[in-house]
Motif scaffolding. Structure first.
Motif, PDB file in Angstrom:
ATOM      1  N   ASP A 100      27.374  47.224  34.765  1.00  0.00           N
ATOM      2  CA  ASP A 100      26.066  46.991  35.383  1.00  0.00           C
ATOM      3  C   ASP A 100      26.007  45.623  36.062  1.00  0.00           C
ATOM      4  O   ASP A 100      24.940  45.165  36.435  1.00  0.00           O
ATOM      5  N   GLU A 101      27.155  44.986  36.242  1.00  0.00           N
ATOM      6  CA  GLU A 101      27.230  43.684  36.920  1.00  0.00           C
ATOM      7  C   GLU A 101      28.181  43.791  38.109  1.00  0.00           C
ATOM      8  O   GLU A 101      29.246  44.400  38.003  1.00  0.00           O
ATOM      9  N   GLU A 102      27.805  43.183  39.223  1.00  0.00           N
ATOM     10  CA  GLU A 102      28.686  43.175  40.380  1.00  0.00           C
ATOM     11  C   GLU A 102      29.892  42.305  40.100  1.00  0.00           C
ATOM     12  O   GLU A 102      29.797  41.262  39.457  1.00  0.00           O
ATOM     13  N   ARG A 103      31.039  42.748  40.595  1.00  0.00           N
ATOM     14  CA  ARG A 103      32.279  42.029  40.325  1.00  0.00           C
ATOM     15  C   ARG A 103      33.324  42.477  41.340  1.00  0.00           C
ATOM     16  O   ARG A 103      33.302  43.592  41.825  1.00  0.00           O
ATOM     17  N   SER A 104      34.277  41.608  41.626  1.00  0.00           N
ATOM     18  CA  SER A 104      35.384  41.935  42.511  1.00  0.00           C
ATOM     19  C   SER A 104      36.600  41.119  42.081  1.00  0.00           C
ATOM     20  O   SER A 104      36.464  39.953  41.706  1.00  0.00           O
ATOM     21  N   GLU A 105      37.775  41.753  42.116  1.00  0.00           N
ATOM     22  CA  GLU A 105      39.012  41.058  41.759  1.00  0.00           C
ATOM     23  C   GLU A 105      40.157  41.598  42.595  1.00  0.00           C
ATOM     24  O   GLU A 105      40.083  42.698  43.132  1.00  0.00           O
ATOM     25  N   THR A 106      41.229  40.827  42.668  1.00  0.00           N
ATOM     26  CA  THR A 106      42.415  41.269  43.392  1.00  0.00           C
ATOM     27  C   THR A 106      43.258  42.180  42.501  1.00  0.00           C
ATOM     28  O   THR A 106      43.163  42.135  41.281  1.00  0.00           O
ATOM     29  N   ILE A 107      44.070  42.991  43.145  1.00  0.00           N
ATOM     30  CA  ILE A 107      45.005  43.879  42.462  1.00  0.00           C
ATOM     31  C   ILE A 107      46.405  43.422  42.826  1.00  0.00           C
ATOM     32  O   ILE A 107      46.701  43.144  43.997  1.00  0.00           O
ATOM     33  N   HIS A 108      47.270  43.354  41.824  1.00  0.00           N
ATOM     34  CA  HIS A 108      48.657  42.944  42.032  1.00  0.00           C
ATOM     35  C   HIS A 108      49.602  44.074  41.641  1.00  0.00           C
ATOM     36  O   HIS A 108      49.299  44.853  40.740  1.00  0.00           O
ATOM     37  N   ASP A 109      50.750  44.126  42.321  1.00  0.00           N
ATOM     38  CA  ASP A 109      51.749  45.122  41.948  1.00  0.00           C
ATOM     39  C   ASP A 109      52.599  44.572  40.804  1.00  0.00           C
ATOM     40  O   ASP A 109      52.329  43.488  40.288  1.00  0.00           O
ATOM     41  N   SER A 110      53.626  45.304  40.412  1.00  0.00           N
ATOM     42  CA  SER A 110      54.436  44.881  39.271  1.00  0.00           C
ATOM     43  C   SER A 110      55.258  43.628  39.568  1.00  0.00           C
ATOM     44  O   SER A 110      55.756  42.984  38.656  1.00  0.00           O
TER      45      SER A 110
END
Length: 58
Positions: free
Chosen positions: A37-47
């Motif tokens: 219920d909170e806005e959020r954003s993050e990066t995604i990394h590969d292996s």
């Protein structure tokens, strides 16, 4: 709220299908650590720990 995941498959290292599957499994299991219920954003990394995309909730 909407959940959005954006992955640049051209940037994935190794086998695209295997790497994309690993990322999706990781984030599906990791969502329990976030309030939905909170806005959020993050990066995604590969292996290889290279940035390949983002996810956001909002």
């Amino acid at each position: 709220m909407k959940f959005h995941i954006d992955i640049d498959t051209d940037e994935l290292t190794g086998g695209t299908e295997e790497e994309l599957g690993r990322i999706l499994r990781y984030w599906a299991g990791n969502l329990k650590h976030y309030r939905l219920d909170e806005e959020r954003s993050e990066t995604i990394h590969d292996s290889a720990y290279r940035e390949v995309g983002t996810w956001s909730l909002g």
